[in-house]
Design a protein around this motif. Structure first.
Motif, short mmCIF file in Angstrom:
data_model
loop_
_atom_site.label_atom_id
_atom_site.label_comp_id
_atom_site.label_asym_id
_atom_site.label_seq_id
_atom_site.Cartn_x
_atom_site.Cartn_y
_atom_site.Cartn_z
N TYR A 31 73.83 76.74 -70.72
CA TYR A 31 74.39 78.03 -70.37
C TYR A 31 75.82 77.91 -69.84
CZ TYR A 31 69.61 79.81 -70.53
OH TYR A 31 68.35 80.16 -70.93
N THR A 97 75.11 83.90 -65.01
CA THR A 97 75.51 83.75 -66.40
C THR A 97 76.40 84.92 -66.79
OG1 THR A 97 73.47 84.87 -67.07
CG2 THR A 97 73.45 82.46 -67.06
N THR A 101 77.14 86.19 -72.47
CA THR A 101 76.62 84.86 -72.76
C THR A 101 77.66 83.76 -72.56
OG1 THR A 101 75.09 85.76 -74.39
CG2 THR A 101 75.42 83.37 -74.41
N TYR A 102 78.89 84.00 -73.01
CA TYR A 102 79.93 82.99 -72.91
C TYR A 102 81.01 83.42 -71.91
CZ TYR A 102 77.61 81.66 -77.18
OH TYR A 102 76.66 81.32 -78.09
#
Length: 124
Positions: A31, A97, A101-102
């Motif tokens: 992650y 997180t 996602t990124y």
């Protein structure tokens, strides 16, 4: 994804702290992980993010050169090393997180809920 931040405390201006971000039941190695903080009466402030794909790191200007984010996959932990702390760094710190996602942004709203935070107080 439930994360927990720890390692906060009371430190004098100019001092250092290392925060840890841990998870139970899954590997943080897969992650992108970020840190944000929230002081009383203030909006959430994004601080930093580390990519899982190539280890790239990102920082907001207010902490660049003072904070370092890194991960230790063997310990399933992401750290935030904070040096030269200032009174304005006082806040509850969270790891989370990214919502997308990124590591695609460092605004406070770019991160998820963050789970349990840790209090950092910088005062003489």
């Amino acid at each position: 994804v439930q994360l927990q931040a720890s390692g906060g405390g009371l430190v004098q201006p100019g001092g250092s702290l290392r925060l840890s971000c841990t998870a139970s039941g899954f590997s943080l190695a897969y992650y992108d992980i970020g840190w944000f903080r929230q002081a009383p009466g203030k909006e959430r402030e994004g601080l930093s993010c580390i990519s899982t794909s190539d280890g790239s790191t990102y920082y907001v200007d207010s902490v660049k050169g003072r904070f370092t984010i890194y991960r230790d996959n063997a310990k399933n932990t992401v750290y935030l090393q904070m040096n030269n702390l200032k009174p304005e760094d006082t806040a509850v710190y969270y790891c989370a997180t990214p919502r997308r996602t990124y590591c695609s942004g460092l605004r406070g709203e770019d991160f998820g809920s963050g789970g349990q935070g840790t209090q950092v107080t910088v005062s003489s």
